[in-house]
Design a protein around this motif. Structure first.
Motif, PDB file in Angstrom:
ATOM      1  N   GLY A   8       0.819  -1.220   0.000  1.00  0.00           N
ATOM      2  CA  GLY A   8       0.000   0.000   0.000  1.00  0.00           C
ATOM      3  C   GLY A   8       0.846   1.260   0.000  1.00  0.00           C
ATOM      4  N   ILE A   9       1.872   1.296   0.889  1.00  0.00           N
ATOM      5  CA  ILE A   9       2.768   2.461   0.977  1.00  0.00           C
ATOM      6  C   ILE A   9       3.491   2.694  -0.353  1.00  0.00           C
ATOM      7  CG2 ILE A   9       4.911   3.336   2.024  1.00  0.00           C
ATOM      8  CD1 ILE A   9       4.048   2.049   4.649  1.00  0.00           C
ATOM      9  N   LEU A  10       4.062   1.603  -0.912  1.00  0.00           N
ATOM     10  CA  LEU A  10       4.835   1.735  -2.153  1.00  0.00           C
ATOM     11  C   LEU A  10       3.940   2.115  -3.337  1.00  0.00           C
ATOM     12  CD1 LEU A  10       7.330  -1.254  -1.728  1.00  0.00           C
ATOM     13  CD2 LEU A  10       7.770   1.175  -1.368  1.00  0.00           C
ATOM     14  N   ALA A  11       2.711   1.568  -3.381  1.00  0.00           N
ATOM     15  CA  ALA A  11       1.782   1.884  -4.472  1.00  0.00           C
ATOM     16  C   ALA A  11       1.416   3.366  -4.461  1.00  0.00           C
ATOM     17  CB  ALA A  11       0.526   1.025  -4.360  1.00  0.00           C
ATOM     18  N   VAL A  12       1.088   3.896  -3.270  1.00  0.00           N
ATOM     19  CA  VAL A  12       0.734   5.325  -3.160  1.00  0.00           C
ATOM     20  C   VAL A  12       1.936   6.197  -3.527  1.00  0.00           C
ATOM     21  CG1 VAL A  12       0.041   7.161  -1.558  1.00  0.00           C
ATOM     22  CG2 VAL A  12      -1.064   4.937  -1.437  1.00  0.00           C
ATOM     23  N   THR A  13       3.131   5.788  -3.080  1.00  0.00           N
ATOM     24  CA  THR A  13       4.352   6.539  -3.400  1.00  0.00           C
ATOM     25  C   THR A  13       4.568   6.599  -4.910  1.00  0.00           C
ATOM     26  OG1 THR A  13       5.354   5.856  -1.305  1.00  0.00           O
ATOM     27  CG2 THR A  13       6.852   6.660  -2.986  1.00  0.00           C
ATOM     28  N   LEU A  14       4.438   5.439  -5.587  1.00  0.00           N
ATOM     29  CA  LEU A  14       4.640   5.377  -7.040  1.00  0.00           C
ATOM     30  C   LEU A  14       3.625   6.234  -7.790  1.00  0.00           C
ATOM     31  CD1 LEU A  14       5.474   1.578  -7.520  1.00  0.00           C
ATOM     32  CD2 LEU A  14       7.015   3.510  -7.894  1.00  0.00           C
ATOM     33  N   PHE A  15       2.354   6.166  -7.367  1.00  0.00           N
ATOM     34  CA  PHE A  15       1.314   6.983  -7.998  1.00  0.00           C
ATOM     35  C   PHE A  15       1.603   8.472  -7.794  1.00  0.00           C
ATOM     36  CE2 PHE A  15      -1.537   3.237  -8.285  1.00  0.00           C
ATOM     37  CZ  PHE A  15      -2.011   3.448  -9.575  1.00  0.00           C
ATOM     38  N   GLY A  16       2.026   8.829  -6.578  1.00  0.00           N
ATOM     39  CA  GLY A  16       2.360  10.224  -6.267  1.00  0.00           C
ATOM     40  C   GLY A  16       3.494  10.738  -7.134  1.00  0.00           C
ATOM     41  N   ILE A  17       4.520   9.895  -7.342  1.00  0.00           N
ATOM     42  CA  ILE A  17       5.662  10.278  -8.185  1.00  0.00           C
ATOM     43  C   ILE A  17       5.210  10.415  -9.646  1.00  0.00           C
ATOM     44  CG2 ILE A  17       7.877   9.457  -9.107  1.00  0.00           C
ATOM     45  CD1 ILE A  17       8.305   8.170  -6.256  1.00  0.00           C
ATOM     46  N   ALA A  18       4.385   9.445 -10.096  1.00  0.00           N
ATOM     47  CA  ALA A  18       3.889   9.455 -11.490  1.00  0.00           C
ATOM     48  C   ALA A  18       3.046  10.706 -11.771  1.00  0.00           C
ATOM     49  CB  ALA A  18       3.062   8.197 -11.758  1.00  0.00           C
ATOM     50  N   LEU A  19       2.290  11.144 -10.754  1.00  0.00           N
ATOM     51  CA  LEU A  19       1.439  12.334 -10.929  1.00  0.00           C
ATOM     52  C   LEU A  19       2.199  13.639 -10.697  1.00  0.00           C
ATOM     53  CD1 LEU A  19      -1.756  11.022  -9.063  1.00  0.00           C
ATOM     54  CD2 LEU A  19      -1.528  11.388 -11.532  1.00  0.00           C
ATOM     55  N   GLY A  20       3.454  13.527 -10.292  1.00  0.00           N
ATOM     56  CA  GLY A  20       4.260  14.722 -10.048  1.00  0.00           C
ATOM     57  C   GLY A  20       3.972  15.393  -8.710  1.00  0.00           C
ATOM     58  N   VAL A  21       3.279  14.660  -7.793  1.00  0.00           N
ATOM     59  CA  VAL A  21       2.936  15.234  -6.481  1.00  0.00           C
ATOM     60  C   VAL A  21       4.153  15.191  -5.561  1.00  0.00           C
ATOM     61  CG1 VAL A  21       1.342  15.088  -4.499  1.00  0.00           C
ATOM     62  CG2 VAL A  21       0.555  14.438  -6.778  1.00  0.00           C
ATOM     63  N   SER A  22       4.983  14.137  -5.716  1.00  0.00           N
ATOM     64  CA  SER A  22       6.202  14.034  -4.895  1.00  0.00           C
ATOM     65  C   SER A  22       7.379  13.619  -5.780  1.00  0.00           C
ATOM     66  CB  SER A  22       5.997  13.044  -3.747  1.00  0.00           C
ATOM     67  OG  SER A  22       5.494  11.817  -4.226  1.00  0.00           O
ATOM     68  N   GLN A  23       8.580  13.733  -5.231  1.00  0.00           N
ATOM     69  CA  GLN A  23       9.803  13.487  -5.998  1.00  0.00           C
ATOM     70  C   GLN A  23      10.356  12.090  -5.735  1.00  0.00           C
ATOM     71  OE1 GLN A  23      10.935  15.931  -8.188  1.00  0.00           O
ATOM     72  NE2 GLN A  23       8.988  16.829  -7.557  1.00  0.00           N
ATOM     73  N   PHE A  24      11.046  11.531  -6.742  1.00  0.00           N
ATOM     74  CA  PHE A  24      11.687  10.218  -6.600  1.00  0.00           C
ATOM     75  C   PHE A  24      13.169  10.428  -6.309  1.00  0.00           C
ATOM     76  CE2 PHE A  24      13.665   6.420  -8.756  1.00  0.00           C
ATOM     77  CZ  PHE A  24      13.323   5.523  -7.769  1.00  0.00           C
ATOM     78  N   GLY A  25      13.645   9.842  -5.215  1.00  0.00           N
ATOM     79  CA  GLY A  25      15.043  10.057  -4.824  1.00  0.00           C
ATOM     80  C   GLY A  25      15.962   8.883  -5.111  1.00  0.00           C
ATOM     81  N   GLY A  26      15.442   7.842  -5.762  1.00  0.00           N
ATOM     82  CA  GLY A  26      16.246   6.648  -6.036  1.00  0.00           C
ATOM     83  C   GLY A  26      15.849   5.487  -5.140  1.00  0.00           C
TER      84      GLY A  26
END
Length: 430
Positions: free
Chosen positions: A197-215
């Motif tokens: 659940g945590i990783l899915a929300v994180t990935l969606f957030g990054i894909a939508l440009g809501v949060s940044q991906f740090g590696g």
């Protein structure tokens, strides 16, 4: 060597089963790697250092449990205890995080002494089961409120204190969908539902440009900003006595409940309810909490998620040892942990809240002298934003209501003494 250390044949298990059980337990509790730095980071602690401390505390705690008690029970910094550390001790009471770490260390030392001198049973038996359930449920509601705030679902309001947040933003929508996903996966018995659940929300957030991906991978960050930074002298102030006791109580009930539940599921408990090596398990637990405070994290405790590994066949300390190794390997995932936003950890917090609130089902609501203190305890925690105050209100209400109702024989001396101390504390040191 493994047979000699963990007595696999005597427990009717093998290395393959234990390794799979360890992997299962790790996947169900790995969410703490993302949630703990996010919560403790709000105190001003270095998130990278907290991530390393979380990994090391979990690894050391689980390995200690494996070697001392030979139980399939994994440890990590506890949910609820980390919220108390951040939101009550530091943000509400205004103490530094160094002082809060000192309080964690002192409570762990007290827990260690209680375990050695077997006073633990006396304390636990002195406090009614209903009050213990109320404390767990209150922490659950407290975590639920924090989760709703982090997700932006509730917001501050100058008149009503709380109101609905802006639900048109992507953050609350993603948090709600994440929570629904966790519940659905958990209901379908999918291993690692919270982590997914945590990783899915994180990935969606990054894909939508809501949060940044740090590696994903890197060398572990430095532990120096939190290592040995605890302020024991500051934690010995009179005003912090109730904080140390609150850490101790929550850890004590949390631990005992977890150990009993997991041991029962694993068939490690005798028919009369006696749990062999309980003392050893508690010594392992308190040692891990002391170690965690030195590394720079809130109280390390036994995880109920260990039951998932037991369901997968884990019966010995080898299960816990596998979890310890996996937490050490997780040290190299710090960029991923840094990429997880608050709205992605909020669904996990709310899920833990659901689990903790289930204790209210065991309350006899027809007995008003029980129902009233239970509700006071449970509601006081989120409404005062303090686990310590919730515990204090609960003890005072229980002692006062039972006495006035003429049922003072139901009170234990320990409970009365604690209630009086809480009244004094509320009146003079609040």
């Amino acid at each position: 060597m493994l047979e000699k250390l963990f007595q696999l044949k005597a427990h009717d298990t093998n290395v393959r089963t234990e390794v799979l059980a360890g992997l299962t337990t790790f996947l169900t509790m790995a969410y703490i790697l993302f949630v703990n730095p996010a919560i403790l980071g709000e105190t001003g602690m270095d998130k990278g250092a907290v991530f390393v401390a979380t990994c090391l505390a979990a690894a050391i705690g689980s390995a200690t449990m494996a070697l001392i008690a030979n139980y399939p029970i994994a440890l990590a910094p506890g949910m609820g205890l980390n919220a108390f550390f951040t939101y009550t001790v530091v943000l509400q009471m205004g103490h530094t995080w160094q002082v809060a770490l000192g309080a964690v260390f002192l409570s762990a030392c007290m827990f260690f002494l209680l375990s050695i001198f077997k006073i633990r049973e006396w304390i636990i038996n002195s406090i009614p089961l209903e009050l213990r359930s109320a404390i767990a449920a209150g922490i659950g509601l407290f975590l639920g409120l924090i989760a709703l705030q982090k997700a932006g679902i509730v917001a501050a309001h100058p008149v009503t204190m709380l109101t609905v947040g802006d639900l048109t933003k992507p953050e609350p929508i993603l948090a709600v969908l994440g929570f629904f996903l966790i519940i659905a996966l958990e209901a379908r018995k999918v291993t690692g539902a919270v982590l997914i659940g945590i990783l899915a929300v994180t990935l969606f957030g990054i894909a939508l440009g809501v949060s940044q991906f740090g590696g994903i991978f890197s060398m572990p960050p430095s532990l120096a900003p939190t290592f040995l930074q605890l302020d024991i002298k500051g934690a010995l102030e009179i005003g912090l006595v109730s904080v140390i006791f609150a850490f101790l109580f929550v850890d004590l009930f949390d631990n005992s409940g977890t150990l009993i539940a997991v041991a029962k599921k694993a068939g490690l408990m005798r028919a009369d309810g006696y749990m062999p090596k309980m003392g050893r398990a508690l010594i392992a637990d308190s040692t891990a909490a002391m170690g965690g405070s030195l590394l720079g994290t809130s109280t390390t405790t036994s995880y109920i998620e260990s039951a998932a590994g037991v369901s997968a066949g884990g019966r010995t300390g080898l299960t816990a040892m596998v979890v310890a190794v996996l937490f050490l390997l997780a040290l190299f995932l710090s960029p991923l942990a840094g990429s997880v936003p608050a709205y992605a950890t909020a669904p996990a917090l709310f899920f833990v809240a659901v689990l903790m609130a289930s204790g209210l089902a065991e309350i006899d609501w027809h007995d008003l002298t029980t129902a009233a203190p239970v509700l006071i305890t449970t509601l006081a925690m989120p409404f005062t934003y303090s686990i310590a105050d919730g515990i204090a209100f609960g003890f005072i209400a229980w002692a006062a209501i039972k006495t006035l109702a003429g049922r003072y024989k139901e009170l234990s001396p320990a409970l009365v003494i604690l209630a009086v101390l809480f009244v004094i504390k509320m009146g003079f040191f609040h």
